[in-house]
Motif scaffolding. Structure first.
Motif, PDB file in Angstrom:
ATOM      1  N   LYS A  45      -0.840   1.820   9.219  1.00 17.49           N
ATOM      2  CA  LYS A  45      -1.083   1.779   7.772  1.00 17.49           C
ATOM      3  C   LYS A  45      -0.242   0.712   7.092  1.00 17.49           C
ATOM      4  CE  LYS A  45      -4.131   4.996   7.477  1.00 17.49           C
ATOM      5  NZ  LYS A  45      -5.506   4.613   7.323  1.00 17.49           N
ATOM      6  N   ASP A  46       0.833   0.304   7.719  1.00 15.39           N
ATOM      7  CA  ASP A  46       1.692  -0.738   7.174  1.00 15.39           C
ATOM      8  C   ASP A  46       1.935  -1.780   8.251  1.00 15.39           C
ATOM      9  OD1 ASP A  46       2.223   0.434   4.575  1.00 15.39           O
ATOM     10  OD2 ASP A  46       3.432   1.910   5.632  1.00 15.39           O
ATOM     11  N   TRP A  47       1.922  -3.025   7.830  1.00 16.61           N
ATOM     12  CA  TRP A  47       2.193  -4.126   8.751  1.00 16.61           C
ATOM     13  C   TRP A  47       3.145  -5.076   8.057  1.00 16.61           C
ATOM     14  CZ3 TRP A  47       2.108  -9.347   8.901  1.00 16.61           C
ATOM     15  CH2 TRP A  47       2.163  -9.962  10.159  1.00 16.61           C
ATOM     16  N   SER A  48       4.145  -5.568   8.795  1.00 18.70           N
ATOM     17  CA  SER A  48       5.104  -6.517   8.257  1.00 18.70           C
ATOM     18  C   SER A  48       5.435  -7.524   9.340  1.00 18.70           C
ATOM     19  CB  SER A  48       6.374  -5.775   7.817  1.00 18.70           C
ATOM     20  OG  SER A  48       7.301  -6.671   7.265  1.00 18.70           O
ATOM     21  N   GLY A  49       5.463  -8.795   8.960  1.00 20.58           N
ATOM     22  CA  GLY A  49       5.796  -9.803   9.949  1.00 20.58           C
ATOM     23  C   GLY A  49       5.623 -11.203   9.428  1.00 20.58           C
ATOM     24  N   ALA A  50       5.749 -12.144  10.349  1.00 21.28           N
ATOM     25  CA  ALA A  50       5.628 -13.556  10.036  1.00 21.28           C
ATOM     26  C   ALA A  50       4.152 -13.927   9.840  1.00 21.28           C
ATOM     27  CB  ALA A  50       6.238 -14.394  11.153  1.00 21.28           C
TER      28      ALA A  50
ATOM     29  N   PRO B  51     -11.873  -2.387   9.850  1.00 19.52           N
ATOM     30  CA  PRO B  51     -11.296  -2.877   8.590  1.00 19.52           C
ATOM     31  C   PRO B  51      -9.928  -2.233   8.353  1.00 19.52           C
ATOM     32  CG  PRO B  51     -13.591  -2.286   8.262  1.00 19.52           C
ATOM     33  CD  PRO B  51     -13.206  -1.801   9.641  1.00 19.52           C
ATOM     34  N   PHE B  52      -8.993  -3.029   7.858  1.00 21.26           N
ATOM     35  CA  PHE B  52      -7.619  -2.570   7.669  1.00 21.26           C
ATOM     36  C   PHE B  52      -7.484  -1.763   6.387  1.00 21.26           C
ATOM     37  CE2 PHE B  52      -3.258  -3.151   6.090  1.00 21.26           C
ATOM     38  CZ  PHE B  52      -2.561  -2.651   7.170  1.00 21.26           C
ATOM     39  N   ASP B  53      -6.746  -0.648   6.472  1.00 21.80           N
ATOM     40  CA  ASP B  53      -6.367   0.184   5.331  1.00 21.80           C
ATOM     41  C   ASP B  53      -4.855   0.270   5.316  1.00 21.80           C
ATOM     42  OD1 ASP B  53      -8.779   1.229   4.052  1.00 21.80           O
ATOM     43  OD2 ASP B  53      -9.133   2.303   5.914  1.00 21.80           O
ATOM     44  N   GLY B  54      -4.228  -0.206   4.256  1.00 24.67           N
ATOM     45  CA  GLY B  54      -2.782  -0.101   4.173  1.00 24.67           C
ATOM     46  C   GLY B  54      -2.171  -1.290   3.472  1.00 24.67           C
ATOM     47  N   THR B  55      -0.878  -1.492   3.738  1.00 22.02           N
ATOM     48  CA  THR B  55      -0.112  -2.545   3.080  1.00 22.02           C
ATOM     49  C   THR B  55       0.330  -3.584   4.094  1.00 22.02           C
ATOM     50  OG1 THR B  55       0.699  -0.951   1.469  1.00 22.02           O
ATOM     51  CG2 THR B  55       1.914  -3.002   1.641  1.00 22.02           C
ATOM     52  N   ILE B  56       0.211  -4.840   3.702  1.00 17.95           N
ATOM     53  CA  ILE B  56       0.621  -5.961   4.544  1.00 17.95           C
ATOM     54  C   ILE B  56       1.741  -6.702   3.832  1.00 17.95           C
ATOM     55  CG2 ILE B  56      -0.105  -8.220   5.427  1.00 17.95           C
ATOM     56  CD1 ILE B  56      -2.112  -6.701   6.756  1.00 17.95           C
ATOM     57  N   GLU B  57       2.786  -7.009   4.576  1.00 20.40           N
ATOM     58  CA  GLU B  57       3.855  -7.855   4.048  1.00 20.40           C
ATOM     59  C   GLU B  57       4.057  -8.980   5.042  1.00 20.40           C
ATOM     60  OE1 GLU B  57       8.587  -7.552   3.242  1.00 20.40           O
ATOM     61  OE2 GLU B  57       7.368  -5.841   2.614  1.00 20.40           O
ATOM     62  N   ARG B  58       3.774 -10.194   4.594  1.00 18.77           N
ATOM     63  CA  ARG B  58       3.924 -11.332   5.506  1.00 18.77           C
ATOM     64  C   ARG B  58       4.790 -12.406   4.859  1.00 18.77           C
ATOM     65  NH1 ARG B  58      -1.894 -11.936   4.117  1.00 18.77           N
ATOM     66  NH2 ARG B  58      -2.102 -13.900   3.022  1.00 18.77           N
ATOM     67  N   ASN B  59       5.513 -13.112   5.726  1.00 19.11           N
ATOM     68  CA  ASN B  59       6.498 -14.088   5.269  1.00 19.11           C
ATOM     69  C   ASN B  59       6.347 -15.395   6.025  1.00 19.11           C
ATOM     70  OD1 ASN B  59       8.134 -12.117   3.639  1.00 19.11           O
ATOM     71  ND2 ASN B  59       8.243 -11.160   5.645  1.00 19.11           N
ATOM     72  N   ASN B  60       6.646 -16.486   5.312  1.00 17.54           N
ATOM     73  CA  ASN B  60       6.780 -17.785   5.960  1.00 17.54           C
ATOM     74  C   ASN B  60       8.007 -18.465   5.369  1.00 17.54           C
ATOM     75  OD1 ASN B  60       5.996 -19.201   3.565  1.00 17.54           O
ATOM     76  ND2 ASN B  60       3.844 -18.968   4.113  1.00 17.54           N
ATOM     77  N   SER B  61       8.200 -19.726   5.630  1.00 20.19           N
ATOM     78  CA  SER B  61       9.434 -20.388   5.196  1.00 20.19           C
ATOM     79  C   SER B  61       9.524 -20.587   3.687  1.00 20.19           C
ATOM     80  CB  SER B  61       9.586 -21.737   5.907  1.00 20.19           C
ATOM     81  OG  SER B  61       8.488 -22.577   5.580  1.00 20.19           O
ATOM     82  N   THR B  62       8.404 -20.504   2.964  1.00 22.80           N
ATOM     83  CA  THR B  62       8.439 -20.753   1.517  1.00 22.80           C
ATOM     84  C   THR B  62       8.000 -19.574   0.654  1.00 22.80           C
ATOM     85  OG1 THR B  62       6.221 -21.708   1.569  1.00 22.80           O
ATOM     86  CG2 THR B  62       8.072 -23.242   1.805  1.00 22.80           C
ATOM     87  N   THR B  63       7.286 -18.606   1.213  1.00 21.74           N
ATOM     88  CA  THR B  63       6.783 -17.483   0.412  1.00 21.74           C
ATOM     89  C   THR B  63       6.832 -16.171   1.174  1.00 21.74           C
ATOM     90  OG1 THR B  63       4.487 -17.809   1.135  1.00 21.74           O
ATOM     91  CG2 THR B  63       5.155 -18.932  -0.898  1.00 21.74           C
ATOM     92  N   SER B  64       6.793 -15.076   0.403  1.00 24.16           N
ATOM     93  CA  SER B  64       6.563 -13.746   0.976  1.00 24.16           C
ATOM     94  C   SER B  64       5.439 -13.113   0.155  1.00 24.16           C
ATOM     95  CB  SER B  64       7.823 -12.887   0.955  1.00 24.16           C
ATOM     96  OG  SER B  64       8.169 -12.535  -0.354  1.00 24.16           O
ATOM     97  N   THR B  65       4.538 -12.442   0.848  1.00 25.86           N
ATOM     98  CA  THR B  65       3.360 -11.869   0.204  1.00 25.86           C
ATOM     99  C   THR B  65       3.230 -10.407   0.590  1.00 25.86           C
ATOM    100  OG1 THR B  65       2.252 -14.011   0.360  1.00 25.86           O
ATOM    101  CG2 THR B  65       0.856 -12.109  -0.088  1.00 25.86           C
TER     102      THR B  65
END
Length: 142
Positions: free
Chosen positions: A33-38, A65-79
């Motif tokens: 339900k939650d995903w976090s990563g690069a 289809p995905f249900d949940g929250t995604i947090e992704r990061n790169n060198s200039t932004t986090s979403t």
């Protein structure tokens, strides 16, 4: 008679195979339900499909289809984004390395409500109003 006994043996054999076989349970693959990563890992773990003029986020592990929250990061932004049935639904926040950020609201994959742009000091710079994916009003504040 020989034909009948062969037929009888086949029927008994079939019956024994069916009644003695193990129950085969299909393993259901759960999508987290939650995903976090690069950012680069995000593109390995998910794919995007188009359906009826909408974009659907699909989990690579379950092909659903995905249900949940995604947090992704790169060198200039986090979403951070929320999804329901693969579509953006709810708040989406994108923060830049310089401290500025934008918050938008989605409903069924379309911008709906306010999209607010903040300066690095937290001051509201611009507010865009959307209705069902269409820009309805723009307010520039700084």
């Amino acid at each position: 008679m020989k034909y009948s006994s062969t037929k009888f043996c086949l029927i008994v054999n079939l019956f024994l195979n069916i009644s003695c076989s193990e129950d085969v349970k299909q393993e259901k693959i759960e999508t987290p339900k939650d995903w976090s990563g690069a950012e680069e890992d995000f593109y390995q773990d998910f794919s995007v499909q188009s359906k009826d003029n909408s974009t659907i986020l699909i989990s690579s592990s379950s092909s659903l289809p995905f249900d949940g929250t995604i947090e992704r990061n790169n060198s200039t932004t986090s979403t951070t984004q929320s999804f329901s049935q693969g579509q953006l639904n709810g708040a989406s926040i994108k923060k830049s390395k310089d401290g500025s950020w934008v918050k938008a609201h989605y409903q069924n994959g379309k911008l709906n409500g306010e999209m607010i742009f903040y300066s690095k000091n937290g001051n509201v710079r611009t507010i865009l109003h959307y209705e069902n994916g269409k820009l309805s009003k723009r307010q520039k504040l700084d």
